[in-house]
Every structure is written in structure tokens, then in C-alpha cells.
Design an enzyme around this catalytic site. Structure first.
Site, PDB file in Angstrom:
ATOM      1  N   VAL A 103      95.771 -37.790  63.960  1.00  0.00           N
ATOM      2  CA  VAL A 103      97.211 -37.737  64.256  1.00  0.00           C
ATOM      3  C   VAL A 103      97.508 -38.876  65.229  1.00  0.00           C
ATOM      4  CG1 VAL A 103      99.091 -36.311  65.163  1.00  0.00           C
ATOM      5  CG2 VAL A 103      97.207 -35.246  63.908  1.00  0.00           C
ATOM      6  N   SER A 123      94.647 -38.675  71.734  1.00  0.00           N
ATOM      7  CA  SER A 123      93.404 -38.341  72.416  1.00  0.00           C
ATOM      8  C   SER A 123      93.768 -37.770  73.769  1.00  0.00           C
ATOM      9  CB  SER A 123      92.568 -39.619  72.615  1.00  0.00           C
ATOM     10  OG  SER A 123      91.602 -39.414  73.625  1.00  0.00           O
ATOM     11  N   ASP A 181      87.000 -38.581  65.814  1.00  0.00           N
ATOM     12  CA  ASP A 181      85.620 -38.838  66.207  1.00  0.00           C
ATOM     13  C   ASP A 181      84.753 -38.736  64.952  1.00  0.00           C
ATOM     14  OD1 ASP A 181      83.126 -39.082  67.266  1.00  0.00           O
ATOM     15  OD2 ASP A 181      83.631 -37.976  69.093  1.00  0.00           O
ATOM     16  N   GLU A 204      98.835 -32.714  69.776  1.00  0.00           N
ATOM     17  CA  GLU A 204      99.197 -32.486  68.371  1.00  0.00           C
ATOM     18  C   GLU A 204      97.996 -32.609  67.425  1.00  0.00           C
ATOM     19  OE1 GLU A 204     101.919 -31.466  66.492  1.00  0.00           O
ATOM     20  OE2 GLU A 204     102.686 -30.841  68.429  1.00  0.00           O
ATOM     21  N   GLY A 205      97.011 -33.410  67.801  1.00  0.00           N
ATOM     22  CA  GLY A 205      95.799 -33.516  66.960  1.00  0.00           C
ATOM     23  C   GLY A 205      95.109 -32.160  66.862  1.00  0.00           C
ATOM     24  N   HIS A 206      94.910 -31.515  68.039  1.00  0.00           N
ATOM     25  CA  HIS A 206      94.309 -30.173  68.024  1.00  0.00           C
ATOM     26  C   HIS A 206      95.202 -29.195  67.258  1.00  0.00           C
ATOM     27  CE1 HIS A 206      92.804 -31.733  72.075  1.00  0.00           C
ATOM     28  NE2 HIS A 206      91.686 -31.551  71.385  1.00  0.00           N
ATOM     29  N   GLN A 244      89.099 -36.065  62.421  1.00  0.00           N
ATOM     30  CA  GLN A 244      88.439 -37.275  61.929  1.00  0.00           C
ATOM     31  C   GLN A 244      88.387 -38.372  62.990  1.00  0.00           C
ATOM     32  OE1 GLN A 244      86.726 -38.147  59.332  1.00  0.00           O
ATOM     33  NE2 GLN A 244      86.781 -40.381  59.594  1.00  0.00           N
TER      34      GLN A 244
END
Ligand code: PAF
Length: 286
Positions: A175, A184, A149, A34-36, A147
Site C-alpha cells: 500500500v 511503513s 518486505d 493502512e498497509g496493516h 509484500q
């Protein structure tokens, strides 16, 4: 959705786009989560064309790191990206990206040695090198980074500035899982017990934020509070917990609104990172 493995074909595709169309580019190492996807959606809202790369870049892994085991789920990743309306995915091989080995590097020398760069020598040189090469191929209008990283963001921002790269950097918020753990691809390595320990990492950041809100400004005292939380969790081994300026990554003695609190910890053999800025919305999502 086009899936292109050959760097020259990907470059030709990007070059053939209507010049008035904005191209958004999200570089990834796959194991899409979901972050991507939040970055993909941000690009889909802003850009006419969204391109994603999936490449587990060997030059950013140290000799004893997890290059061989890094999760690879190409079919699943492509299905997720297609559903989001991504127009093109670049899936090069290591030989395609480094056809004559690796002789030419981009090194953001000072920043690249801070935060994770201190315990992962050469990591950010590998990141800057591959991101530069990917930018050369895609020539994006905007490039989207998470954000999570924060050091990578600082390195890429500095590289764009120093090398006059005509690309706008867009940084998406971290996220998180419901208990605060930052998403991650490496979370997939965690056993249930390790997953349970890992939730403490974001809790340490929140406790530091709360202490800041209560008026504490001394970073040694703020960091002590977070260190105690992490050291009380037997499943975690702290690599660093530090308060830095988000652009220079240099430590600050007194925290001010916006100071970046960055943490890296080992959960078993998995190294996880997280960060939050004090007095900033992202801390209150933890
Ligand atoms: O953040 C990542 O996934 C990687 O470091 C990146 C930016 C795709 C470069 O390999």
C-alpha cells in the site's frame, strides 16, 4: 474485541474457537497503518475470526538498530483494529514471549542472509523465530503478510514449507502514498525534507519497470537506470538495488516477467525498503 497479553491465554482463546471456523492471523509490530489494515480487511473477508498480534520483537533488531525508538501507539492501534472488527489482539511483553531468554531459534539459513539479511545479520532469524512462536500460539488457518518486505515473505514461505506448518500464507500488495512511497511504520521517522527524498525510491522502481517494458532485459543495465535515479537524490544512500527471483532471492542476470526488483536505501538514518515485480500490476501503481 479481546486484548490478551498472556501467551497461554491467547493460545487457549485460539484453541477454543470452533474448529470449522477459519482463523486469520496478522502478525505486526504495531504502529498500525493502512498497509496493516489492508491485511486485516483481507482476513475479515475470508476468515470467521481475525487475530492480530502487536509485538516489537527484540530478536529481529541488531544492537545498533531502532528497537528502543520503534514507534509504539498501543491505544491508537487497538482503536483502529476494533473499528475493523478484529476479534482478538495479542499484545505480549518481551518477557512473555521469551520467558527464559532466547535459546531456541528458527533459522532459514540461506534465504535469511539475502537482501536485508546481508546488512542486518540475524534479522531474519529473529523474524522466523518469533513468527514460528506466534504460529504455535495462534495455530491460524491463514497468515497475512505484506509484500513490502519481500524477503520476509520468502523466509516465512520457506519456513512454512520446510517445517510442514499447516498454515496458508496470504501475501497482500504494497500500500502506497499518492506519490508512490510504500507505507511503513518507519516513515514516521522522516523529516519533511527526508520524506521528500524518500519518494525517489519508488520512482527508481518505476523507471526500471519502464525500461523492462521498452525491451531491456539485462539486469545490470536495468539496475543502472534505477541506481542513477537514487544516486542523483542527495538525501538518499543506496544499500542495495537488485533483481532477484522472488522465491530464492538469488540475483538473476536477465529479467523475465515477475522478476523482483528490490531496493533498500537510507534516508538520513532511516532505512526504507521497497520492491516491485517487472511486468506486473504492482509496478503500474507506482
Ligand atoms: O513485519 C513485521 O512487522 C515483523 O517482522 C513481524 C512479521 C511482525 C515479526 O516480528
Amino acid at each position: 474485541m479481546q486484548v490478551l497479553e498472556d501467551p497461554y491465554q491467547f493460545q487457549a482463546y485460539c484453541a477454543s474457537l470452533d474448529a470449522s471456523h477459519a482463523l486469520g492471523f496478522i502478525p505486526t509490530m504495531g504502529a498500525i497503518h493502512e498497509g496493516h489494515l489492508s491485511l486485516v480487511r483481507a482476513s475479515r473477508r475470508q476468515d470467521e475470526v481475525t487475530a492480530v498480534s502487536i509485538f516489537v520483537n527484540p530478536t529481529q533488531f541488531g544492537p545498533s538498530e531502532d528497537l528502543a525508538n520503534y514507534p509504539r501507539h498501543l491505544e491508537q492501534d487497538l482503536a483502529l483494529l476494533e473499528k475493523e472488527g478484529v476479534q482478538v489482539v495479542f499484545t505480549p511483553t518481551p518477557e512473555g514471549m521469551y520467558p527464559n531468554g532466547v535459546a531456541t531459534f528458527v533459522d532459514v539459513a540461506d534465504l535469511g542472509q539475502r537482501l536485508c539479511g546481508a546488512s542486518r545479520p540475524g534479522h531474519f532469524r529473529g523474524v522466523a523465530t518469533v513468527v514460528f512462536k506466534l504460529f504455535q500460539l495462534a495455530a491460524p488457518t491463514r497468515a497475512y503478510f505484506g509484500q513490502k518486505d519481500a524477503a520476509q515473505v520468502a523466509v516465512v514461505r520457506r519456513m512454512i514449507h520446510d517445517l510442514f506448518l499447516p498454515v496458508e500464507l496470504v501475501v497482500g500488495p504494497i500500500v502506497r502514498e499518492r506519490d508512490g512511497l510504500a507505507l511503513s511504520s518507519r516513515n514516521a521517522y522522516l523529516s519533511p525534507a527526508e520524506r521528500h527524498s524518500a519518494r525517489i525510491i519508488s520512482r527508481a522502481l518505476r523507471i526500471i519497470g519502464e525500461a523492462f517494458d521498452s525491451g531491456e532485459r539485462s539486469t545490470p543495465r536495468l539496475l543502472m537506470k534505477g541506481t542513477e535515479v537514487i544516486e542523483n537524490e542527495p538525501g538518499l544512500r543506496l544499500d542495495y538495488l537488485t533483481a532477484v527471483d522472488g522465491d530464492t532471492l538469488l540475483p538473476v542476470a536477465e529479467a523475465v516477467p515477475g522478476t523482483l526488483i528490490a531496493v533498500a536505501a537510507l534516508v538520513g538514518s532511516t532505512r526504507l525498503i521497497d520492491n516491485a515485480r517487472v511486468d506486473h500490476d504492482d509496478l503500474y501503481l507506482l
